[in-house]
Design an enzyme around this catalytic site. Structure first.
Site, PDB file in Angstrom:
ATOM      1  N   CYS A 208     -10.620   0.095   4.353  1.00  0.00           N
ATOM      2  CA  CYS A 208     -11.515  -1.048   4.577  1.00  0.00           C
ATOM      3  C   CYS A 208     -11.941  -1.058   6.044  1.00  0.00           C
ATOM      4  O   CYS A 208     -11.902  -2.083   6.696  1.00  0.00           O
ATOM      5  CB  CYS A 208     -10.857  -2.362   4.165  1.00  0.00           C
ATOM      6  SG  CYS A 208      -9.337  -2.723   5.023  1.00  0.00           S
TER       7      CYS A 208
ATOM      8  N   ASP B 205       4.494   1.002  -3.077  1.00  0.00           N
ATOM      9  CA  ASP B 205       4.273   0.643  -1.669  1.00  0.00           C
ATOM     10  C   ASP B 205       5.569   0.902  -0.910  1.00  0.00           C
ATOM     11  O   ASP B 205       6.599   1.229  -1.505  1.00  0.00           O
ATOM     12  CB  ASP B 205       3.802  -0.810  -1.510  1.00  0.00           C
ATOM     13  CG  ASP B 205       2.897  -0.979  -0.281  1.00  0.00           C
ATOM     14  OD1 ASP B 205       1.662  -1.014  -0.435  1.00  0.00           O
ATOM     15  OD2 ASP B 205       3.444  -1.047   0.847  1.00  0.00           O
TER      16      ASP B 205
ATOM     17  N   CYS C 213      -0.474   3.335  -2.264  1.00  0.00           N
ATOM     18  CA  CYS C 213      -0.348   2.255  -1.264  1.00  0.00           C
ATOM     19  C   CYS C 213      -0.957   1.010  -1.897  1.00  0.00           C
ATOM     20  O   CYS C 213      -2.067   0.618  -1.561  1.00  0.00           O
ATOM     21  CB  CYS C 213      -1.096   2.621   0.014  1.00  0.00           C
ATOM     22  SG  CYS C 213      -0.299   3.883   0.992  1.00  0.00           S
ATOM     23  N   ALA C 214      -0.224   0.393  -2.794  1.00  0.00           N
ATOM     24  CA  ALA C 214      -0.859  -0.539  -3.735  1.00  0.00           C
ATOM     25  C   ALA C 214      -0.825  -2.010  -3.350  1.00  0.00           C
ATOM     26  O   ALA C 214      -1.612  -2.801  -3.879  1.00  0.00           O
ATOM     27  CB  ALA C 214      -0.222  -0.373  -5.114  1.00  0.00           C
TER      28      ALA C 214
ATOM     29  N   PRO D  27      -1.343  -5.687  -1.925  1.00  0.00           N
ATOM     30  CA  PRO D  27      -0.715  -6.569  -2.926  1.00  0.00           C
ATOM     31  C   PRO D  27      -1.112  -6.261  -4.372  1.00  0.00           C
ATOM     32  O   PRO D  27      -0.711  -6.992  -5.268  1.00  0.00           O
ATOM     33  CB  PRO D  27      -1.196  -7.959  -2.514  1.00  0.00           C
ATOM     34  CG  PRO D  27      -2.528  -7.708  -1.871  1.00  0.00           C
ATOM     35  CD  PRO D  27      -2.444  -6.362  -1.209  1.00  0.00           C
TER      36      PRO D  27
ATOM     37  N   ASP E  19      -5.576   4.208  -1.174  1.00  0.00           N
ATOM     38  CA  ASP E  19      -6.274   3.163  -0.417  1.00  0.00           C
ATOM     39  C   ASP E  19      -5.376   2.888   0.790  1.00  0.00           C
ATOM     40  O   ASP E  19      -4.497   2.033   0.731  1.00  0.00           O
ATOM     41  CB  ASP E  19      -6.420   1.930  -1.320  1.00  0.00           C
ATOM     42  CG  ASP E  19      -7.149   0.797  -0.644  1.00  0.00           C
ATOM     43  OD1 ASP E  19      -8.159   1.062   0.028  1.00  0.00           O
ATOM     44  OD2 ASP E  19      -6.709  -0.365  -0.793  1.00  0.00           O
TER      45      ASP E  19
HETATM   46  C1  LIG Z   1      -4.995  -1.207   2.551  1.00  0.00           C
HETATM   47  S1  LIG Z   1      -3.457  -1.761   2.016  1.00  0.00           S
HETATM   48  C2  LIG Z   1      -3.529  -1.495   0.294  1.00  0.00           C
HETATM   49  C3  LIG Z   1      -4.327  -2.522  -0.456  1.00  0.00           C
HETATM   50  C4  LIG Z   1      -4.219  -2.355  -1.941  1.00  0.00           C
HETATM   51  N1  LIG Z   1      -4.593  -1.031  -2.368  1.00  0.00           N
HETATM   52  C5  LIG Z   1      -5.047  -3.365  -2.700  1.00  0.00           C
HETATM   53  O1  LIG Z   1      -6.116  -3.052  -3.183  1.00  0.00           O
HETATM   54  O2  LIG Z   1      -4.595  -4.508  -2.819  1.00  0.00           O
HETATM   55  C6  LIG Z   1      -2.406  -0.479   2.525  1.00  0.00           C
HETATM   56  C7  LIG Z   1      -0.978  -0.595   2.033  1.00  0.00           C
HETATM   57  O3  LIG Z   1      -0.295   0.595   2.436  1.00  0.00           O
HETATM   58  C8  LIG Z   1       1.054   0.271   2.578  1.00  0.00           C
HETATM   59  N2  LIG Z   1       1.724   1.365   3.313  1.00  0.00           N
HETATM   60  C9  LIG Z   1       1.716   1.623   4.633  1.00  0.00           C
HETATM   61  N3  LIG Z   1       2.423   2.740   4.884  1.00  0.00           N
HETATM   62  C10 LIG Z   1       2.872   3.185   3.701  1.00  0.00           C
HETATM   63  C11 LIG Z   1       3.679   4.287   3.313  1.00  0.00           C
HETATM   64  N4  LIG Z   1       4.147   5.161   4.202  1.00  0.00           N
HETATM   65  N5  LIG Z   1       3.973   4.437   2.003  1.00  0.00           N
HETATM   66  C12 LIG Z   1       3.504   3.563   1.082  1.00  0.00           C
HETATM   67  N6  LIG Z   1       2.745   2.504   1.398  1.00  0.00           N
HETATM   68  C13 LIG Z   1       2.436   2.316   2.682  1.00  0.00           C
HETATM   69  C14 LIG Z   1       1.040  -1.055   3.282  1.00  0.00           C
HETATM   70  O4  LIG Z   1       2.252  -1.729   3.069  1.00  0.00           O
HETATM   71  C15 LIG Z   1      -0.157  -1.744   2.607  1.00  0.00           C
HETATM   72  O5  LIG Z   1       0.288  -2.559   1.564  1.00  0.00           O
END
Ligand SMILES: C[S@@+](CC[C@H](N)C(=O)[O-])C[C@H]1O[C@@H](n2cnc3c(N)ncnc32)[C@H](O)[C@@H]1O
Length: 436
Positions: A386, A288, A264-265, A267, A333
């Site tokens: 977070c 993502d 879940c990367a 941005p 994350d």
């Molecule tokens: C907490 S943020 C990640 C922040 C990132 N790791 C960083 O350090 O910049 C969570 C992310 O999970 C993504 N997300 C939500 N559901 C998801 C899914 N089913 N599969 C993949 N990504 C997902 C969201 O789009 C979001 O970008």
């Protein structure tokens, strides 16, 4: 053109988007600031201060308005409610704006927005508040209500934290969430030295640049206008990221040549940090859910100049069989309630509910149940959020370890704002046993 009116119209538009249409505050604000490039530094600062301040103090402001208005804020028309809220913020927190100007501008804006019939009401409520502000007392009982009004945090959140942490810790957290904090940035020491980046930031007009007390590649910056307008940002010489997120990657045993999957990367903060740590070796596969989010990661990869990282679309709830047991490190994350970042994202507190938290905790379990399979024997799984909520954090980790005895907990930490030198953040580092 009469500038003060224009600024207040923009403030109204932003706050309506945030409170009525649930647009994240930082997005609504940055959209306006980048659309109206001709606004000068003072005007931009005024818009930023009033929108952020109104959101930050909204529960307290509503409490004040409700002491003096027969129609309670919950029953008001959205435009009128916002006009009153932003005016009360200025009356209480901005000495430099004369009370009469605040009232006049609010009345003028109400009329301009077609509420001629309510302009007397706006005028009456605001002038009464301006005269009697000092007499407003905080509610004394229960403690959760007092803290909720004082720090403008919904009462259910305060109750949740009071049930997990001592009163003194909760009050420190709440107080930290109300304060202004510098922006934390990460630079890549492999690309630029600390002295060089500090000098470049100064050239860019950043007034204050401070070393982070713990991380040698983190800096706190403040006193700049618009981040996107800085040359150093355009050139990708730094990445905006809280120190807590950096500590997440710092806690991983990254070694040269590692294969890392970030499920879940977007941005891209942690994925890019991990790629920097690989120092030109190995690979980070940053994934993502949507094309749009993958685009954000790609934009940041482009700015960073790193070549050992790529982005792609993959739903983390669906197993990618080709990835099973291929990663030295999996970064999970996951999407969460975000209560650790209330100091910067002021509006999350109003949009989050206990029900949504439960849904998120279930989603986190669903994703962990899939992505742990990508970890090689002997490899590492990072679970992080977070937020500050045991159900999403400690309880999920305990549940996962119970289900997956092949993983052992190496490190677990809940960072608390106001207690640790960073936002609220949760980290669980788990090691998968070597194959027999
Ligand atoms: C907490 S943020 C990640 C922040 C990132 N790791 C960083 O350090 O910049 C969570 C992310 O999970 C993504 N997300 C939500 N559901 C998801 C899914 N089913 N599969 C993949 N990504 C997902 C969201 O789009 C979001 O970008």
């Amino acid at each position: 053109m009469n500038k003060p009116i224009e600024e207040r119209e923009l403030i109204l538009a932003i706050l309506l988007e945030v409170t009525r249409d649930k647009v994240p505050g930082h997005l609504a604000l940055s959209r306006v600031l980048s659309k109206y490039q001709y606004l000068d530094k003072r005007e931009r600062a005024f818009i930023t201060r009033v929108t952020e301040g109104t959101l930050e103090h909204m529960i307290e402001i509503d409490y004040i308005i409700d002491q003096f208005s027969k129609t309670k804020t919950a029953k008001m028309k959205p435009v009128i409610r916002i006009i009153l809220r932003s005016a009360v913020y200025q009356l209480k927190y901005m000495d430099q704006v004369p009370a009469s100007a605040v009232c006049n501008e609010a009345v003028r804006l109400a009329k301009k927005r077609g509420f001629q019939n309510l302009s007397g009401f706006v005028n009456g409520v605001l002038r009464t508040i301006a005269r009697q502000m000092d007499q407003v007392k905080l509610p004394e009982h229960p403690l959760s209500r007092r803290l909720s009004v004082q720090y403008s945090i919904p009462e259910w959140m305060v109750e949740m934290w009071l049930s997990s942490y001592p009163e003194e810790t909760v009050e420190k957290m709440l107080s930290f969430m109300m304060e202004e904090h510098p922006t934390c940035i990460r630079f890549d020491p492999g690309r630029i030295t600390k002295e060089e980046i500090k000098a470049r930031l100064k050239e860019d007009g950043v007034e204050k640049v401070e070393d982070h007390p713990v991380l040698p590649y983190a800096l706190w910056i403040s006193g700049y206008d618009y981040l996107g307008g800085l040359e150093t940002f355009e050139e990708g010489l730094f990445y905006v990221q809280d120190a807590s997120s950096m500590m997440a990657v710092e806690s991983l045993p990254v070694k040269k040549g590692d294969s890392i999957i970030d499920v879940c990367a977007a941005p891209g903060g942690k994925a890019l940090h991990a790629a920097e740590k690989l120092a030109g070796t190995g690979h980070v596969d940053a994934r993502d859910l949507t094309e749009y989010k993958v685009g954000l990661i790609e934009e940041n990869i482009g700015r960073s100049g790193l070549t050992n990282i790529s982005a792609r679309q993959q739903d983390a709830r669906v197993c990618d069989e080709a990835s099973v047991e291929t990663a030295d490190i999996v970064i999970a994350d996951l999407p969460c309630s975000g209560l650790g970042v209330l100091a910067t994202k002021k509006d999350i507190r109003y949009n989050m509910t206990p029900e949504t938290q439960k849904e998120l905790a279930a989603l986190q379990r669903e994703i962990l149940s899939v992505v742990h399979r990508y970890v090689k024997p002997g490899g590492t799984l990072l679970y992080s959020t977070c937020t500050i909520n045991r159900e999403e954090n400690e309880e999920n980790t305990a549940w996962f370890l119970e289900q997956h005895r092949e993983f052992a907990l190496i490190k677990e930490k809940q960072f608390l704002p106001g207690i640790d030198p960073c936002d609220g953040f949760y980290i669980a580092v788990m090691k998968k046993q070597e194959s027999k």
